[in-house]
Motif scaffolding. Structure first.
Motif, short mmCIF file in Angstrom:
data_model
loop_
_atom_site.label_atom_id
_atom_site.label_comp_id
_atom_site.label_asym_id
_atom_site.label_seq_id
_atom_site.Cartn_x
_atom_site.Cartn_y
_atom_site.Cartn_z
N TYR A 37 1.03 -1.23 0.08
CA TYR A 37 0.05 0.02 0.04
C TYR A 37 0.95 1.26 0.04
N ASN A 39 3.77 1.50 -1.08
CA ASN A 39 4.45 1.23 -2.55
C ASN A 39 3.51 1.90 -3.63
N SER A 40 2.45 2.07 -3.26
CA SER A 40 1.24 2.86 -4.09
C SER A 40 1.28 4.42 -4.01
N ARG A 99 -6.38 1.87 3.59
CA ARG A 99 -6.01 0.95 2.73
C ARG A 99 -7.32 0.16 1.92
N ILE A 102 -6.92 2.00 -1.39
CA ILE A 102 -5.53 2.16 -2.10
C ILE A 102 -5.41 0.97 -2.73
N GLU A 103 -5.46 0.78 -3.90
CA GLU A 103 -4.92 -0.49 -4.60
C GLU A 103 -3.28 -0.86 -4.52
N PRO A 104 -3.22 -1.84 -3.56
CA PRO A 104 -1.78 -2.06 -3.39
C PRO A 104 -1.06 -2.28 -4.65
N ASN A 105 0.36 -1.94 -4.51
CA ASN A 105 1.28 -2.28 -5.74
C ASN A 105 2.24 -3.29 -5.05
N TYR A 106 2.16 -4.57 -5.97
CA TYR A 106 3.16 -5.56 -5.59
C TYR A 106 4.45 -5.73 -6.27
#
Length: 171
Positions: A37, A39-40, A99, A102-106
């Motif tokens: 999260y 990271n986004s 969160r 928020i779109e998590p960025n993996y």
């Protein structure tokens, strides 16, 4: 709230800048689940899912989050350190609370070795990028401290092929 407190474990001089310090600290909670999260949300992060770590900068200060550890670099005194820790604690808690939206960025940032970057630069050492040498610019580009367009020479028509190669290598 994810983090209630952050405890300073150790401070020591920075290797790169002797007038600044670095710190190892311990958060009251494990940060692993919030890293995608963050990271986004943060600017120019370096997320490494296998290492379960996230590195990013705010101004000149660097932050490394891994497990419940938060490392901070380039602060001038303990007052600034505590201000930075309050700031990062609030950032983490705000992202944790929000969160759901928020779109998590993996994905992790592709790290291109400094010498590979250097091999694709004009190698004029002209200083137009504010660095003394193209090698110094390559090192900063590797750390995401500068952008490709910070090198005016690279933007000139005769270097478009190099710019294209660098852009492809770094995306």
């Amino acid at each position: 709230m994810l983090i209630e407190s952050i405890r300073v474990i150790e401070t020591s001089p920075c290797h790169a800048e002797k007038d600044k310090f670095k710190a190892i600290t311990e958060a009251s909670a494990d940060l692993t689940e919030i890293l995608p999260y963050l990271n986004s949300v943060v600017d120019k992060p370096n997320y490494q899912p296998n290492a379960k770590s996230l590195v990013f900068k705010s101004g000149i200060n660097g932050f490394t989050l891994m497990g419940n550890q938060i490392n901070v670099t380039k602060f001038v005194n303990t007052t600034e350190l505590h201000e930075l820790l309050d700031w990062v604690k609030n950032l983490i808690n705000d992202v944790y609370e929000g969160r759901a939206d928020i779109e998590p960025n993996y994905e992790s940032r592709k790290i291109v070795p400094v010498l590979t970057i250097y091999s694709m630069l004009p190698k004029t050492n002209c200083g137009k990028c504010s660095e003394v040498t193209c090698m110094a610019f390559a090192a900063k580009l590797n750390k995401v401290e500068v952008e490709l367009d910070d090198c005016p020479t690279l933007l000139e028509p005769e270097y478009q092929e190099l710019l294209g190669k660098l852009t492809a290598a770094m995306s």
